[in-house]
Design a protein around this motif. Sequence first.
Motif, PDB file in Angstrom:
ATOM      1  N   PHE A  41       0.836  -1.205   0.000  1.00 34.27           N
ATOM      2  CA  PHE A  41       0.000   0.000   0.000  1.00 34.27           C
ATOM      3  C   PHE A  41       0.868   1.252   0.000  1.00 34.27           C
ATOM      4  CE2 PHE A  41      -2.436  -3.411   1.772  1.00 34.27           C
ATOM      5  CZ  PHE A  41      -3.726  -3.214   1.290  1.00 34.27           C
ATOM      6  N   ASP A  42       2.001   1.187  -0.684  1.00 34.21           N
ATOM      7  CA  ASP A  42       2.923   2.322  -0.705  1.00 34.21           C
ATOM      8  C   ASP A  42       2.468   3.340  -1.746  1.00 34.21           C
ATOM      9  OD1 ASP A  42       4.998   4.000  -0.259  1.00 34.21           O
ATOM     10  OD2 ASP A  42       6.523   2.773  -1.225  1.00 34.21           O
ATOM     11  N   GLY A  43       1.387   4.044  -1.426  1.00 31.82           N
ATOM     12  CA  GLY A  43       0.838   5.051  -2.319  1.00 31.82           C
ATOM     13  C   GLY A  43      -0.548   5.421  -1.893  1.00 31.82           C
ATOM     14  N   LYS A  44      -1.134   6.374  -2.549  1.00 32.32           N
ATOM     15  CA  LYS A  44      -2.481   6.822  -2.195  1.00 32.32           C
ATOM     16  C   LYS A  44      -3.508   5.843  -2.738  1.00 32.32           C
ATOM     17  CE  LYS A  44      -1.015  11.640  -2.488  1.00 32.32           C
ATOM     18  NZ  LYS A  44      -1.273  12.960  -3.079  1.00 32.32           N
ATOM     19  N   ILE A  89      -4.024   9.098   6.820  1.00 29.86           N
ATOM     20  CA  ILE A  89      -2.665   9.549   6.557  1.00 29.86           C
ATOM     21  C   ILE A  89      -2.756  10.814   5.715  1.00 29.86           C
ATOM     22  CG2 ILE A  89      -0.434   8.954   5.528  1.00 29.86           C
ATOM     23  CD1 ILE A  89      -1.178   6.008   5.927  1.00 29.86           C
ATOM     24  N   LEU A  90      -2.158  11.889   6.170  1.00 30.48           N
ATOM     25  CA  LEU A  90      -2.213  13.175   5.487  1.00 30.48           C
ATOM     26  C   LEU A  90      -1.049  13.245   4.506  1.00 30.48           C
ATOM     27  CD1 LEU A  90      -2.966  15.354   8.642  1.00 30.48           C
ATOM     28  CD2 LEU A  90      -4.542  13.991   7.256  1.00 30.48           C
ATOM     29  N   TYR A  91      -1.285  12.773   3.281  1.00 27.88           N
ATOM     30  CA  TYR A  91      -0.191  12.622   2.321  1.00 27.88           C
ATOM     31  C   TYR A  91       0.438  13.944   1.927  1.00 27.88           C
ATOM     32  CZ  TYR A  91      -0.451   7.633   1.484  1.00 27.88           C
ATOM     33  OH  TYR A  91      -0.384   6.280   1.639  1.00 27.88           O
ATOM     34  N   ALA A 143      12.713   0.645   5.160  1.00 33.82           N
ATOM     35  CA  ALA A 143      12.421   1.684   4.175  1.00 33.82           C
ATOM     36  C   ALA A 143      11.036   2.249   4.453  1.00 33.82           C
ATOM     37  CB  ALA A 143      12.490   1.108   2.769  1.00 33.82           C
ATOM     38  N   PHE A 144      10.920   3.560   4.406  1.00 36.56           N
ATOM     39  CA  PHE A 144       9.670   4.205   4.791  1.00 36.56           C
ATOM     40  C   PHE A 144       8.555   3.948   3.783  1.00 36.56           C
ATOM     41  CE2 PHE A 144       6.696   7.761   4.563  1.00 36.56           C
ATOM     42  CZ  PHE A 144       6.245   7.799   5.873  1.00 36.56           C
ATOM     43  N   THR A 145       7.394   3.646   4.309  1.00 38.37           N
ATOM     44  CA  THR A 145       6.158   3.639   3.544  1.00 38.37           C
ATOM     45  C   THR A 145       5.074   4.199   4.449  1.00 38.37           C
ATOM     46  OG1 THR A 145       4.495   2.298   2.405  1.00 38.37           O
ATOM     47  CG2 THR A 145       5.695   1.246   4.195  1.00 38.37           C
ATOM     48  N   PRO A 146       4.213   5.073   3.951  1.00 38.93           N
ATOM     49  CA  PRO A 146       3.186   5.688   4.806  1.00 38.93           C
ATOM     50  C   PRO A 146       2.255   4.686   5.473  1.00 38.93           C
ATOM     51  CG  PRO A 146       3.390   6.888   2.742  1.00 38.93           C
ATOM     52  CD  PRO A 146       4.212   5.644   2.594  1.00 38.93           C
ATOM     53  N   ALA A 147       2.188   3.460   4.938  1.00 39.60           N
ATOM     54  CA  ALA A 147       1.273   2.475   5.511  1.00 39.60           C
ATOM     55  C   ALA A 147       1.610   2.158   6.964  1.00 39.60           C
ATOM     56  CB  ALA A 147       1.311   1.197   4.672  1.00 39.60           C
ATOM     57  N   TYR A 148       2.897   2.301   7.356  1.00 39.97           N
ATOM     58  CA  TYR A 148       3.271   2.041   8.742  1.00 39.97           C
ATOM     59  C   TYR A 148       2.608   3.031   9.707  1.00 39.97           C
ATOM     60  CZ  TYR A 148       6.929  -1.387   7.671  1.00 39.97           C
ATOM     61  OH  TYR A 148       7.608  -2.516   7.279  1.00 39.97           O
ATOM     62  N   LEU A 149       2.209   4.196   9.215  1.00 39.90           N
ATOM     63  CA  LEU A 149       1.626   5.222  10.076  1.00 39.90           C
ATOM     64  C   LEU A 149       0.172   4.956  10.402  1.00 39.90           C
ATOM     65  CD1 LEU A 149       3.034   8.427   8.314  1.00 39.90           C
ATOM     66  CD2 LEU A 149       4.139   6.963  10.017  1.00 39.90           C
ATOM     67  N   SER A 150      -0.473   4.083   9.657  1.00 39.78           N
ATOM     68  CA  SER A 150      -1.903   3.848   9.839  1.00 39.78           C
ATOM     69  C   SER A 150      -2.183   3.243  11.212  1.00 39.78           C
ATOM     70  CB  SER A 150      -2.420   2.906   8.747  1.00 39.78           C
ATOM     71  OG  SER A 150      -3.825   2.775   8.840  1.00 39.78           O
ATOM     72  N   GLY A 151      -3.016   3.909  11.974  1.00 40.08           N
ATOM     73  CA  GLY A 151      -3.330   3.463  13.328  1.00 40.08           C
ATOM     74  C   GLY A 151      -2.596   4.243  14.390  1.00 40.08           C
ATOM     75  N   PHE A 152      -1.742   5.190  13.968  1.00 46.29           N
ATOM     76  CA  PHE A 152      -0.953   5.972  14.916  1.00 46.29           C
ATOM     77  C   PHE A 152      -0.976   7.440  14.499  1.00 46.29           C
ATOM     78  CE2 PHE A 152       0.842   1.725  14.757  1.00 46.29           C
ATOM     79  CZ  PHE A 152       0.867   1.371  16.100  1.00 46.29           C
ATOM     80  N   TYR A 153      -0.527   8.283  15.408  1.00 42.45           N
ATOM     81  CA  TYR A 153      -0.264   9.672  15.068  1.00 42.45           C
ATOM     82  C   TYR A 153       1.152   9.772  14.516  1.00 42.45           C
ATOM     83  CZ  TYR A 153      -4.336  10.827  17.965  1.00 42.45           C
ATOM     84  OH  TYR A 153      -5.595  10.909  18.491  1.00 42.45           O
ATOM     85  N   ALA A 154       1.422  10.844  13.785  1.00 39.11           N
ATOM     86  CA  ALA A 154       2.769  11.060  13.264  1.00 39.11           C
ATOM     87  C   ALA A 154       2.968  12.542  13.023  1.00 39.11           C
ATOM     88  CB  ALA A 154       2.988  10.280  11.965  1.00 39.11           C
ATOM     89  N   ASP A 155       4.179  13.021  13.290  1.00 37.35           N
ATOM     90  CA  ASP A 155       4.543  14.412  13.044  1.00 37.35           C
ATOM     91  C   ASP A 155       5.668  14.465  12.029  1.00 37.35           C
ATOM     92  OD1 ASP A 155       2.682  15.272  14.795  1.00 37.35           O
ATOM     93  OD2 ASP A 155       4.067  16.062  16.302  1.00 37.35           O
TER      94      ASP A 155
END
Length: 487
Positions: free
Chosen positions: A48-51, A98-100, A225-237
């Motif tokens: 899910f590395d994308g919108k 996730i705020l892309y 390696a970063f993918t935004p999918a890891y952020l799902s379920g958490f906050y992130a700054d």
Amino acid sequence: RRVLFRSVLERENTMLSCPNCGGNLKFDIPSQQLSCEHCHTLFDPYDFDGKTSDAEESKTFDGDYEVTIFTCPQCGGEILSTDNAAAGFCSFCGASTILYSRISHEKRPNYIIPFQKTKEQCKEAYARRMKHSIFAPKELRDPSYIDSFRGIYMPYWAFYISQKGSLSLNGKKTSRRGDYIITDHYALTGDLDAYYKGLSYDASSSFDDNISEELAPYNLKGMKAFTPAYLSGFYADTSDVDAKVYQGDAEYTASAETTERIASDGTFAGFTMDTIRPEQLHTKTETIDSTMFPVWFLSYRQKDRVAYATVNGQTGLVVADIPIDPKRYLLGSLLLAIPIFALLAWSAFLQPSSLVMTTLLLSLLSIGVYCYECVSIHQKDTGANDRGKMFIQSKKASAADKPKTPEAQPEPAAKTNPLGWILPLCAAVLSFGVWFLHPVSDLYYYGAAILSMAAILVSFISIIHAYNLLSTRRLPQFDKQGGDDRA
């Protein structure tokens, strides 16, 4: 008219949806996979590395203001976020989004360390820490309070430092022969080949440097390696502090570590070496990576201030601001003072002159402790000892063609009670005066001692109050609300 405030209105955010049932996907810590909250199917985050479900993007202006609004793709509700938020939750339906637009090409991290410790493990680690804090407010042990931990991915800069080249140091050995001291000078040479991987510093001005330093180290072998999918379920700054702010610190840390290793090496045993200069070590920053590290975060509000409890989301290390309950502390001190007084009364007898000298020393000690705490409070509240906050304040203050707003100025420090140092100072003067005049009657000594101890008691209460100010912070930078408590 001059535009005083400006930000961008965006309607661009993403909810990761399950391909099977359309449910919200969130990162599952035990499996290290994305899990559907409805059908519980597991997926690889990199799939899910994308919108996947963007809302339309638009801009709007309202007078002198432009505002930022993110809309939930699931229910259409507005998502509240801070200026640097990269992931959050809908306050209406609880969907993880996730705020892309906040993870643009410029701000997209290179690596991420996924959460390894679950919320239950985090709560257990914090509970073990609180067992040793017997004077903490009882609210800090309340299960409902402890359940409010939130998982946040914080931005970090990871520096890769190399030290490679020839090394030439001056050393000497001294020996004694009869009445002579002989010093032999040596040229110590060799080849240096050192490499420091991932010296990390937090890249968020809202994350206190002292907290991030105490939470370290993270095991960089766990970076992915970063993918935004890891952020799902958490906050992130996202990061708002330039890497150059900490580059000098990273190079200094590497130089200090290498210097210590050289001095402790057996090859140079017995030599006294001159101070090793950083340029002798050929210290060089090879690369800088933008990363995200996991932190479990909890806030405790006490009037107009907030105490933070943080847990390293990879190792489980606990770093907490723990204020003191004044009533509990004074009661414990009183119970401890009774046997101490009985022991002193049985084993020793203080002369009147010794008694006033004791109160004089206690007065001076209380003044020193209180003034030290006041200085620390001022540094903490104004951000004087936080490189990230100072960077943001100077950046705002020096912004071209913009008026200096209140946000660009250092925050004022919390007010402390001046009686905390005035009363013990009066007590010290009184005790010294009685000791110096040396009156005949013992009543003068005992009277001065009683008045001095009363003043010291008031100062002691002020010290507790100052400690609570020192263990809390002005603003709740991480007042995260909503979301999934099961994360």
